[in-house]
Design a protein around this motif. Structure first.
Motif, PDB file in Angstrom:
ATOM      1  N   GLY A  38       0.829  -1.194   0.000  1.00 17.98           N
ATOM      2  CA  GLY A  38       0.000   0.000   0.000  1.00 17.98           C
ATOM      3  C   GLY A  38       0.864   1.245   0.000  1.00 17.98           C
ATOM      4  O   GLY A  38       1.866   1.321   0.720  1.00 17.98           O
ATOM      5  N   LEU A  39       0.512   2.217  -0.806  1.00 21.75           N
ATOM      6  CA  LEU A  39       1.283   3.454  -0.895  1.00 21.75           C
ATOM      7  C   LEU A  39       0.667   4.524  -0.014  1.00 21.75           C
ATOM      8  O   LEU A  39      -0.547   4.606   0.140  1.00 21.75           O
ATOM      9  N   CYS A  40       1.530   5.383   0.543  1.00 25.18           N
ATOM     10  CA  CYS A  40       1.110   6.443   1.439  1.00 25.18           C
ATOM     11  C   CYS A  40       1.739   7.766   1.003  1.00 25.18           C
ATOM     12  O   CYS A  40       2.914   7.795   0.629  1.00 25.18           O
ATOM     13  N   HIS A  41       0.954   8.837   1.055  1.00 26.93           N
ATOM     14  CA  HIS A  41       1.452  10.181   0.762  1.00 26.93           C
ATOM     15  C   HIS A  41       1.222  11.062   1.979  1.00 26.93           C
ATOM     16  O   HIS A  41       0.122  11.083   2.544  1.00 26.93           O
ATOM     17  N   LEU A  42       2.256  11.789   2.383  1.00 23.77           N
ATOM     18  CA  LEU A  42       2.209  12.695   3.531  1.00 23.77           C
ATOM     19  C   LEU A  42       2.414  14.114   3.032  1.00 23.77           C
ATOM     20  O   LEU A  42       3.473  14.433   2.484  1.00 23.77           O
ATOM     21  N   VAL A  43       1.408  14.957   3.222  1.00 30.81           N
ATOM     22  CA  VAL A  43       1.416  16.306   2.667  1.00 30.81           C
ATOM     23  C   VAL A  43       1.212  17.309   3.799  1.00 30.81           C
ATOM     24  O   VAL A  43       0.339  17.126   4.642  1.00 30.81           O
ATOM     25  N   GLY A  63      -2.336   6.632  -6.839  1.00 31.19           N
ATOM     26  CA  GLY A  63      -2.201   5.257  -6.370  1.00 31.19           C
ATOM     27  C   GLY A  63      -1.998   5.086  -4.878  1.00 31.19           C
ATOM     28  O   GLY A  63      -1.699   3.979  -4.425  1.00 31.19           O
ATOM     29  N   ALA A  64      -2.166   6.128  -4.087  1.00 30.93           N
ATOM     30  CA  ALA A  64      -1.990   6.019  -2.635  1.00 30.93           C
ATOM     31  C   ALA A  64      -3.325   5.738  -1.974  1.00 30.93           C
ATOM     32  O   ALA A  64      -4.292   6.455  -2.184  1.00 30.93           O
ATOM     33  N   PHE A  65      -3.378   4.669  -1.166  1.00 32.23           N
ATOM     34  CA  PHE A  65      -4.622   4.393  -0.465  1.00 32.23           C
ATOM     35  C   PHE A  65      -4.589   4.940   0.954  1.00 32.23           C
ATOM     36  O   PHE A  65      -5.606   4.994   1.627  1.00 32.23           O
ATOM     37  N   VAL A  66      -3.425   5.365   1.428  1.00 29.90           N
ATOM     38  CA  VAL A  66      -3.288   6.031   2.719  1.00 29.90           C
ATOM     39  C   VAL A  66      -2.692   7.407   2.445  1.00 29.90           C
ATOM     40  O   VAL A  66      -1.733   7.530   1.678  1.00 29.90           O
ATOM     41  N   HIS A  67      -3.282   8.430   3.057  1.00 25.63           N
ATOM     42  CA  HIS A  67      -2.715   9.762   2.907  1.00 25.63           C
ATOM     43  C   HIS A  67      -3.043  10.586   4.137  1.00 25.63           C
ATOM     44  O   HIS A  67      -3.998  10.291   4.860  1.00 25.63           O
ATOM     45  N   CYS A  68      -2.233  11.579   4.381  1.00 25.83           N
ATOM     46  CA  CYS A  68      -2.480  12.522   5.459  1.00 25.83           C
ATOM     47  C   CYS A  68      -2.069  13.892   4.945  1.00 25.83           C
ATOM     48  O   CYS A  68      -0.953  14.061   4.454  1.00 25.83           O
ATOM     49  N   ALA A  69      -2.982  14.851   5.039  1.00 23.80           N
ATOM     50  CA  ALA A  69      -2.719  16.213   4.572  1.00 23.80           C
ATOM     51  C   ALA A  69      -3.037  17.167   5.721  1.00 23.80           C
ATOM     52  O   ALA A  69      -4.182  17.245   6.158  1.00 23.80           O
ATOM     53  N   VAL A  70      -2.013  17.841   6.236  1.00 22.49           N
ATOM     54  CA  VAL A  70      -2.168  18.709   7.408  1.00 22.49           C
ATOM     55  C   VAL A  70      -1.774  20.148   7.078  1.00 22.49           C
ATOM     56  O   VAL A  70      -0.995  20.397   6.158  1.00 22.49           O
ATOM     57  N   PRO A  71      -2.262  21.117   7.858  1.00 18.97           N
ATOM     58  CA  PRO A  71      -1.916  22.516   7.611  1.00 18.97           C
ATOM     59  C   PRO A  71      -0.554  22.921   8.171  1.00 18.97           C
ATOM     60  O   PRO A  71      -0.023  23.959   7.812  1.00 18.97           O
ATOM     61  N   GLY A  72       0.017  22.110   9.030  1.00 23.41           N
ATOM     62  CA  GLY A  72       1.268  22.472   9.697  1.00 23.41           C
ATOM     63  C   GLY A  72       2.420  22.700   8.739  1.00 23.41           C
ATOM     64  O   GLY A  72       2.468  22.150   7.638  1.00 23.41           O
ATOM     65  N   VAL A  73       3.373  23.519   9.173  1.00 23.26           N
ATOM     66  CA  VAL A  73       4.594  23.800   8.421  1.00 23.26           C
ATOM     67  C   VAL A  73       5.757  23.835   9.410  1.00 23.26           C
ATOM     68  O   VAL A  73       5.567  23.757  10.621  1.00 23.26           O
ATOM     69  N   GLY A  74       6.959  23.983   8.904  1.00 25.11           N
ATOM     70  CA  GLY A  74       8.126  24.124   9.769  1.00 25.11           C
ATOM     71  C   GLY A  74       8.743  22.795  10.158  1.00 25.11           C
ATOM     72  O   GLY A  74       8.574  21.786   9.469  1.00 25.11           O
ATOM     73  N   ASP A  75       9.426  22.797  11.299  1.00 26.18           N
ATOM     74  CA  ASP A  75      10.178  21.619  11.728  1.00 26.18           C
ATOM     75  C   ASP A  75       9.304  20.418  12.075  1.00 26.18           C
ATOM     76  O   ASP A  75       9.736  19.279  11.961  1.00 26.18           O
ATOM     77  N   HIS A  76       8.091  20.657  12.533  1.00 26.01           N
ATOM     78  CA  HIS A  76       7.203  19.552  12.928  1.00 26.01           C
ATOM     79  C   HIS A  76       5.773  19.802  12.426  1.00 26.01           C
ATOM     80  O   HIS A  76       4.873  20.108  13.193  1.00 26.01           O
ATOM     81  N   PRO A  77       5.557  19.673  11.124  1.00 29.15           N
ATOM     82  CA  PRO A  77       4.218  19.941  10.588  1.00 29.15           C
ATOM     83  C   PRO A  77       3.177  18.929  11.047  1.00 29.15           C
ATOM     84  O   PRO A  77       1.986  19.200  10.997  1.00 29.15           O
ATOM     85  N   TRP A  78       3.619  17.771  11.514  1.00 26.36           N
ATOM     86  CA  TRP A  78       2.691  16.691  11.855  1.00 26.36           C
ATOM     87  C   TRP A  78       2.048  16.895  13.221  1.00 26.36           C
ATOM     88  O   TRP A  78       1.220  16.088  13.637  1.00 26.36           O
TER      89      TRP A  78
END
Length: 89
Positions: A38-43, A63-78
């Motif tokens: 399974g492919l994952c994209h982190l945005v 082709g990614a069935f897992v993804h996470c898209a967050v508004p954060g930026v910088g050293d720790h966007p997650w």
């Protein structure tokens, strides 16, 4: 992009991690690795006014069935929640 040999030992493989701007410019393409993983994209850096369906649509087209898209930026966007999971005010 990870080397395709990583797919032999993975259940989920991250094939993109980067900014929203970069992700939107990335042309749709299928990863050339194993079809069994399974492919994952982190945005990150997704603006509040972005269409909430667009990250999922782009991930699916790529082709990614897992993804996470967050508004954060910088050293720790997650450390931020996706806009769709933020509490309603």
């Amino acid at each position: 992009m990870p080397h395709p040999s990583y797919a032999r030992i993975a259940d989920v493989l991250v094939t993109f991690e980067g900014t929203w701007t970069s992700y939107r410019r990335l042309p749709p393409h299928a990863w050339r690795g194993s079809t069994g993983v399974g492919l994952c994209h982190l945005v990150y850096g997704v603006p509040a006014d972005a269409d909430p369906a667009e990250p999922a649509e782009l991930a699916g087209a790529r082709g990614a069935f897992v993804h996470c898209a967050v508004p954060g930026v910088g050293d720790h966007p997650w450390g931020t929640l996706p806009h769709s999971l933020e509490p309603v005010r």
